[in-house]
Motif scaffolding. Structure first.
Motif, PDB file in Angstrom:
ATOM      1  N   UNK A 118     -24.623  12.366 -31.707  1.00  0.00           N
ATOM      2  CA  UNK A 118     -24.860  12.730 -30.311  1.00  0.00           C
ATOM      3  C   UNK A 118     -25.002  14.245 -30.126  1.00  0.00           C
ATOM      4  N   UNK A 119     -24.201  15.010 -30.825  1.00  0.00           N
ATOM      5  CA  UNK A 119     -24.145  16.445 -30.557  1.00  0.00           C
ATOM      6  C   UNK A 119     -24.893  17.278 -31.598  1.00  0.00           C
ATOM      7  N   UNK A 120     -25.679  16.616 -32.427  1.00  0.00           N
ATOM      8  CA  UNK A 120     -26.481  17.282 -33.445  1.00  0.00           C
ATOM      9  C   UNK A 120     -27.899  16.746 -33.393  1.00  0.00           C
ATOM     10  N   UNK A 121     -28.881  17.620 -33.450  1.00  0.00           N
ATOM     11  CA  UNK A 121     -30.265  17.158 -33.444  1.00  0.00           C
ATOM     12  C   UNK A 121     -30.560  16.374 -34.717  1.00  0.00           C
ATOM     13  N   UNK A 122     -31.498  15.463 -34.614  1.00  0.00           N
ATOM     14  CA  UNK A 122     -31.853  14.645 -35.774  1.00  0.00           C
ATOM     15  C   UNK A 122     -32.325  15.509 -36.933  1.00  0.00           C
ATOM     16  N   UNK A 123     -32.985  16.603 -36.627  1.00  0.00           N
ATOM     17  CA  UNK A 123     -33.488  17.475 -37.681  1.00  0.00           C
ATOM     18  C   UNK A 123     -32.366  18.133 -38.471  1.00  0.00           C
ATOM     19  N   UNK A 124     -31.228  18.320 -37.836  1.00  0.00           N
ATOM     20  CA  UNK A 124     -30.101  18.986 -38.491  1.00  0.00           C
ATOM     21  C   UNK A 124     -29.051  18.005 -38.998  1.00  0.00           C
ATOM     22  N   UNK A 125     -29.291  16.731 -38.841  1.00  0.00           N
ATOM     23  CA  UNK A 125     -28.286  15.713 -39.155  1.00  0.00           C
ATOM     24  C   UNK A 125     -28.315  15.348 -40.630  1.00  0.00           C
ATOM     25  N   UNK A 126     -27.127  15.188 -41.198  1.00  0.00           N
ATOM     26  CA  UNK A 126     -26.997  14.654 -42.562  1.00  0.00           C
ATOM     27  C   UNK A 126     -26.863  13.135 -42.430  1.00  0.00           C
ATOM     28  N   UNK A 127     -27.986  12.444 -42.524  1.00  0.00           N
ATOM     29  CA  UNK A 127     -27.987  11.010 -42.251  1.00  0.00           C
ATOM     30  C   UNK A 127     -27.165  10.246 -43.272  1.00  0.00           C
ATOM     31  N   UNK A 128     -27.193  10.676 -44.527  1.00  0.00           N
ATOM     32  CA  UNK A 128     -26.416   9.970 -45.554  1.00  0.00           C
ATOM     33  C   UNK A 128     -24.925  10.077 -45.262  1.00  0.00           C
ATOM     34  N   UNK A 129     -24.473  11.254 -44.835  1.00  0.00           N
ATOM     35  CA  UNK A 129     -23.060  11.427 -44.494  1.00  0.00           C
ATOM     36  C   UNK A 129     -22.699  10.589 -43.276  1.00  0.00           C
ATOM     37  N   UNK A 130     -23.608  10.530 -42.294  1.00  0.00           N
ATOM     38  CA  UNK A 130     -23.350   9.711 -41.111  1.00  0.00           C
ATOM     39  C   UNK A 130     -23.264   8.233 -41.490  1.00  0.00           C
ATOM     40  N   UNK A 131     -24.159   7.751 -42.302  1.00  0.00           N
ATOM     41  CA  UNK A 131     -24.138   6.342 -42.721  1.00  0.00           C
ATOM     42  C   UNK A 131     -22.837   6.014 -43.453  1.00  0.00           C
ATOM     43  N   UNK A 132     -22.388   6.922 -44.309  1.00  0.00           N
ATOM     44  CA  UNK A 132     -21.144   6.689 -45.039  1.00  0.00           C
ATOM     45  C   UNK A 132     -19.956   6.664 -44.096  1.00  0.00           C
ATOM     46  N   UNK A 133     -19.969   7.544 -43.084  1.00  0.00           N
ATOM     47  CA  UNK A 133     -18.871   7.582 -42.112  1.00  0.00           C
ATOM     48  C   UNK A 133     -18.826   6.293 -41.298  1.00  0.00           C
ATOM     49  N   UNK A 134     -19.995   5.762 -40.940  1.00  0.00           N
ATOM     50  CA  UNK A 134     -20.039   4.502 -40.189  1.00  0.00           C
ATOM     51  C   UNK A 134     -19.461   3.367 -41.028  1.00  0.00           C
ATOM     52  N   UNK A 207     -21.853  10.531 -21.333  1.00  0.00           N
ATOM     53  CA  UNK A 207     -21.743  11.730 -22.154  1.00  0.00           C
ATOM     54  C   UNK A 207     -23.100  12.373 -22.424  1.00  0.00           C
ATOM     55  N   UNK A 208     -24.078  12.117 -21.546  1.00  0.00           N
ATOM     56  CA  UNK A 208     -25.410  12.682 -21.723  1.00  0.00           C
ATOM     57  C   UNK A 208     -25.384  14.202 -21.737  1.00  0.00           C
ATOM     58  N   UNK A 209     -24.463  14.815 -20.987  1.00  0.00           N
ATOM     59  CA  UNK A 209     -24.408  16.277 -20.953  1.00  0.00           C
ATOM     60  C   UNK A 209     -23.981  16.862 -22.292  1.00  0.00           C
ATOM     61  N   UNK A 210     -23.429  16.038 -23.181  1.00  0.00           N
ATOM     62  CA  UNK A 210     -23.024  16.508 -24.494  1.00  0.00           C
ATOM     63  C   UNK A 210     -24.125  16.343 -25.534  1.00  0.00           C
ATOM     64  N   UNK A 211     -25.172  15.624 -25.180  1.00  0.00           N
ATOM     65  CA  UNK A 211     -26.205  15.275 -26.165  1.00  0.00           C
ATOM     66  C   UNK A 211     -27.063  16.480 -26.504  1.00  0.00           C
ATOM     67  N   UNK A 212     -27.193  16.749 -27.793  1.00  0.00           N
ATOM     68  CA  UNK A 212     -28.033  17.842 -28.250  1.00  0.00           C
ATOM     69  C   UNK A 212     -29.511  17.482 -28.072  1.00  0.00           C
ATOM     70  N   UNK A 213     -30.334  18.474 -27.879  1.00  0.00           N
ATOM     71  CA  UNK A 213     -31.775  18.230 -27.786  1.00  0.00           C
ATOM     72  C   UNK A 213     -32.267  17.657 -29.117  1.00  0.00           C
ATOM     73  N   UNK A 214     -32.948  16.540 -29.028  1.00  0.00           N
ATOM     74  CA  UNK A 214     -33.478  15.917 -30.220  1.00  0.00           C
ATOM     75  C   UNK A 214     -32.489  15.066 -30.987  1.00  0.00           C
ATOM     76  N   UNK A 215     -31.338  14.788 -30.365  1.00  0.00           N
ATOM     77  CA  UNK A 215     -30.320  13.982 -31.052  1.00  0.00           C
ATOM     78  C   UNK A 215     -30.738  12.529 -31.132  1.00  0.00           C
TER      79      UNK A 215
END
Length: 215
Positions: A118-134, A207-215
């Protein structure tokens, strides 16, 4: 008058506000943190040297850290019933599960999952780390489901402080756009929580006000 310093979109502030509402306590909440600022002032630093929300002021007493605030409120203003039992032996299971929710569920969700999704743009996201955390968090929820397998709430048939600490995370877990393993027991538990007026008022906060641009 009880005063809570912290923005409504902070999950830790939501934990405190939900507790206050369940205990039937009135308070004034002041917006601090994130876009509201105020954490760097000398006045706030005198209340909390860590300069984080929430902070509770009760007369001359100041308490910080969300679960410390919960325990203070429940001990001082609760009736000694199931929510936070007066007897230490009866209270121990509630406290243990509340501590697990804080140190395992919250630690496994907020920064490893909510922040990157939510608070990180997709371009800056570590998707593998996110998948492992989920995947890890799904395993934690499977453990929670075991505990909930034969009663409505974490510590039995009565709503307790442990449900506050665990349950306030579930609104965000079930509303962010991520893959989730099927867990009908925890989903049913979450649905029970959403029927509580205090949960709807203080936890089910957009929590839309917390959403980063491009998240």
């Amino acid at each position: 008058m009880l005063t809570v310093y912290g923005r409504a979109t902070s999950s830790n502030v939501q934990l405190v506000m939900w507790t206050l509402a369940e205990l039937g306590l009135d308070c004034e909440r002041l917006d601090y943190g994130h876009a509201h600022g105020g954490l760097d002032t000398p006045e706030f630093g005198a209340m909390n040297p860590h300069r984080k929300v929430p902070v509770l002021r009760d007369g001359d007493l100041v308490v910080w850290e969300s679960t410390a605030i919960l325990r203070y409120l429940a001990s001082r203003y609760g009736d000694g019933g199931p929510f936070w039992p007066a007897d230490p032996a009866a209270r121990a299971p509630v406290d243990m599960w509340a501590e697990w929710a804080k140190t395992t569920l919250a630690v496994g969700f907020t920064h490893p999952i909510f922040w990157p999704r939510v608070r990180t743009s997709a371009a800056d996201r570590d998707q593998a780390a996110l998948d492992a955390a989920i995947t890890r968090f799904d395993a934690h929820l499977a453990r929670l489901a075991e505990q909930l397998s034969d009663h409505d709430y974490i510590c039995g048939d009565h709503f307790t402080a442990a449900d506050i600490v665990a349950g306030h995370l579930l609104y965000r877990w079930f509303t962010i756009d991520i893959p989730r393993a099927a867990n009908p027991t925890v989903e049913a538990y979450y649905n029970r929580l959403t029927r509580r007026p205090a949960y709807r008022a203080h936890v089910m906060v957009p929590y839309d006000t917390l959403r980063a641009e491009g998240a």
